[in-house]
Enzyme design. Structure first.
Site, short mmCIF file in Angstrom:
data_model
loop_
_atom_site.label_atom_id
_atom_site.label_comp_id
_atom_site.label_asym_id
_atom_site.label_seq_id
_atom_site.Cartn_x
_atom_site.Cartn_y
_atom_site.Cartn_z
N LYS A 4 -44.30 38.75 33.77
CA LYS A 4 -45.28 38.00 34.57
C LYS A 4 -46.63 38.70 34.60
O LYS A 4 -47.65 38.11 34.25
CB LYS A 4 -44.79 37.83 36.02
CG LYS A 4 -43.45 37.17 36.17
CD LYS A 4 -43.04 37.03 37.64
CE LYS A 4 -42.89 38.35 38.38
NZ LYS A 4 -41.75 39.16 37.96
N ARG A 38 -42.04 33.83 46.64
CA ARG A 38 -40.73 34.32 46.22
C ARG A 38 -39.62 33.88 47.18
O ARG A 38 -38.45 34.18 46.92
CB ARG A 38 -40.75 35.84 46.20
CG ARG A 38 -41.14 36.47 44.87
CD ARG A 38 -41.34 37.97 45.08
NE ARG A 38 -40.97 38.75 43.95
CZ ARG A 38 -41.81 39.42 43.17
NH1 ARG A 38 -43.11 39.33 43.38
NH2 ARG A 38 -41.37 40.15 42.19
N ARG A 51 -40.66 51.23 31.23
CA ARG A 51 -41.86 51.37 32.07
C ARG A 51 -41.74 52.58 32.99
O ARG A 51 -42.72 53.26 33.25
CB ARG A 51 -42.09 50.09 32.88
CG ARG A 51 -43.34 50.17 33.74
CD ARG A 51 -43.68 48.85 34.38
NE ARG A 51 -42.73 48.49 35.41
CZ ARG A 51 -42.74 47.34 36.06
NH1 ARG A 51 -43.65 46.42 35.76
NH2 ARG A 51 -41.86 47.07 36.99
N ARG A 94 -42.88 54.27 38.31
CA ARG A 94 -42.87 53.47 39.55
C ARG A 94 -41.60 53.76 40.33
O ARG A 94 -40.51 53.80 39.77
CB ARG A 94 -42.94 51.97 39.19
CG ARG A 94 -44.24 51.34 39.61
CD ARG A 94 -44.37 49.94 39.08
NE ARG A 94 -43.46 49.00 39.72
CZ ARG A 94 -43.54 47.69 39.58
NH1 ARG A 94 -44.49 47.18 38.81
NH2 ARG A 94 -42.68 46.89 40.17
N ARG A 138 -33.10 44.57 42.60
CA ARG A 138 -34.21 43.59 42.54
C ARG A 138 -33.77 42.31 41.82
O ARG A 138 -34.18 41.22 42.19
CB ARG A 138 -35.42 44.21 41.84
CG ARG A 138 -36.19 45.17 42.75
CD ARG A 138 -37.02 46.17 41.98
NE ARG A 138 -38.03 45.58 41.13
CZ ARG A 138 -38.56 46.20 40.08
NH1 ARG A 138 -38.16 47.42 39.73
NH2 ARG A 138 -39.49 45.61 39.35
P1 B4P Z 1 -43.55 42.44 34.25
O1 B4P Z 1 -42.48 41.42 34.37
O2 B4P Z 1 -44.91 41.93 33.90
O3 B4P Z 1 -43.37 43.21 35.57
P2 B4P Z 1 -44.00 42.94 36.99
O4 B4P Z 1 -45.08 41.91 36.95
O5 B4P Z 1 -44.39 44.25 37.45
O6 B4P Z 1 -42.83 42.25 37.81
P3 B4P Z 1 -41.94 42.82 38.98
O7 B4P Z 1 -41.21 41.62 39.47
O8 B4P Z 1 -41.13 43.95 38.46
O9 B4P Z 1 -42.88 43.46 40.06
P4 B4P Z 1 -43.90 42.91 41.16
O10 B4P Z 1 -45.10 43.75 41.03
O11 B4P Z 1 -44.11 41.43 41.07
O12 B4P Z 1 -43.31 43.56 33.11
C1 B4P Z 1 -42.35 44.54 33.17
C2 B4P Z 1 -42.37 45.47 31.95
O13 B4P Z 1 -41.97 44.75 30.77
C3 B4P Z 1 -43.73 46.07 31.61
O14 B4P Z 1 -43.55 47.44 31.35
C4 B4P Z 1 -44.18 45.34 30.36
O15 B4P Z 1 -44.97 46.14 29.52
C5 B4P Z 1 -42.87 44.98 29.70
N1 B4P Z 1 -42.96 43.75 28.93
C6 B4P Z 1 -43.50 42.59 29.35
N2 B4P Z 1 -43.40 41.65 28.38
C7 B4P Z 1 -42.73 42.24 27.32
C8 B4P Z 1 -42.31 41.77 26.03
N3 B4P Z 1 -42.52 40.51 25.60
N4 B4P Z 1 -41.64 42.66 25.24
C9 B4P Z 1 -41.41 43.94 25.64
N5 B4P Z 1 -41.80 44.43 26.85
C10 B4P Z 1 -42.47 43.59 27.68
O16 B4P Z 1 -43.14 43.21 42.55
C11 B4P Z 1 -42.84 44.52 42.96
C12 B4P Z 1 -42.34 44.53 44.41
O17 B4P Z 1 -43.40 44.09 45.31
C13 B4P Z 1 -41.17 43.60 44.76
O18 B4P Z 1 -39.90 44.15 44.43
C14 B4P Z 1 -41.37 43.43 46.30
O19 B4P Z 1 -40.91 44.54 47.02
C15 B4P Z 1 -42.89 43.38 46.44
N6 B4P Z 1 -43.38 41.99 46.41
C16 B4P Z 1 -44.22 41.46 45.47
N7 B4P Z 1 -44.46 40.16 45.73
C17 B4P Z 1 -43.75 39.84 46.85
C18 B4P Z 1 -43.57 38.64 47.60
N8 B4P Z 1 -44.17 37.49 47.25
N9 B4P Z 1 -42.78 38.69 48.70
C19 B4P Z 1 -42.18 39.82 49.08
N10 B4P Z 1 -42.29 40.98 48.42
C20 B4P Z 1 -43.07 41.01 47.30
#
Ligand code: B4P
Length: 195
Positions: free
Chosen positions: A15, A90, A129, A135, A146
């Site tokens: 995402k 979410r 990552r 992280r 998660r």
């Molecule tokens: P991403 O999937 O982009 O990871 P993310 O955006 O950080 O999602 P995540 O759900 O983990 O965390 P978020 O910050 O939203 O990529 C992950 C990895 O994969 C990267 O290293 C990337 O380089 C790699 N990658 C991507 N595409 C690839 C491909 N095609 N091939 C190979 N590798 C690839 O949330 C974090 C925390 O914040 C949550 O757990 C929660 O505690 C809180 N939070 C956030 N939003 C919330 C909400 N709405 N409500 C409540 N809590 C919330």
């Protein structure tokens, strides 16, 4: 261009990785609730202190806190003509709050991108990552938790978006560029482009 978009998918589905390009294409801000929380944790703000305990355990930050933060962000001037929300809503409550906010503004969502990826692939990505970024929520135990939280609280929202005719399902496996092209195709009717 005006567009009000969401991107939804399990942790590690890409995402955050894809959001910047999509937002640039539509000229709208990418708003990641995860990034806003992490920035607040880094700065040691009261919001950051509150969020950190939940994030480190792989739990969702309470709706009340998250909703307030998103409301403030979407009321800023750069979001007046659209936004891409990454990682929000979410929960069912967050959907209700977003619906109410958009109704107040006289707007509605244009599309919801669902990024799909299997569990083993996303766990591998997040562990990679962890090596690079360290992280606190990227340990295998917390990652698996998660995934469960996502399956219980967020995956059910996809039916709701599907019933509203908003869902655009995209395969998140493959190279970052390939996934980006698939998303561009899935949204091509919104900006008239074709990949
Ligand atoms: P991403 O999937 O982009 O990871 P993310 O955006 O950080 O999602 P995540 O759900 O983990 O965390 P978020 O910050 O939203 O990529 C992950 C990895 O994969 C990267 O290293 C990337 O380089 C790699 N990658 C991507 N595409 C690839 C491909 N095609 N091939 C190979 N590798 C690839 O949330 C974090 C925390 O914040 C949550 O757990 C929660 O505690 C809180 N939070 C956030 N939003 C919330 C909400 N709405 N409500 C409540 N809590 C919330």
């Amino acid at each position: 261009m005006t567009a009000r978009l969401l991107i939804v998918g399990p942790p590690g589905s890409g995402k955050g990785t894809q959001s910047t390009n999509i937002a640039a294409r539509f000229g709208i801000p990418a708003v990641s609730t995860g990034d806003i929380f992490r920035e607040n944790v880094k700065q040691g703000t009261p919001l950051g202190l509150e969020a950190k305990a939940f994030m480190d355990k792989g739990e969702y930050v309470p709706d009340e806190v998250t909703n307030r933060m998103v409301r403030d962000r979407l009321n800023q001037a750069d979001a007046a003509h659209g936004f891409l929300l990454d990682g929000y809503p979410r929960t069912v409550n967050q959907v209700e709050v977003l619906d109410a906010l958009l109704a107040e503004q006289g707007h509605s969502l244009d599309a919801v991108i669902e990024l799909t990826a299997d569990v083993d692939e996303v766990v591998a990505r997040l562990l990679a990552r962890a090596q690079e970024q360290g992280r606190a929520d990227d340990t295998e135990e917390v990652i698996r938790h998660r995934m469960n939280v996502y399956a219980e609280q967020t995956a059910p929202l996809l039916n709701l978006f599907s019933e509203r005719g908003l869902l655009r399902k995209v395969d998140g496996l493959g190279s970052i560029d390939d996934v980006g092209d698939r998303i561009a195709n899935a949204l091509s009717d919104l900006d008239g482009s074709h990949v």
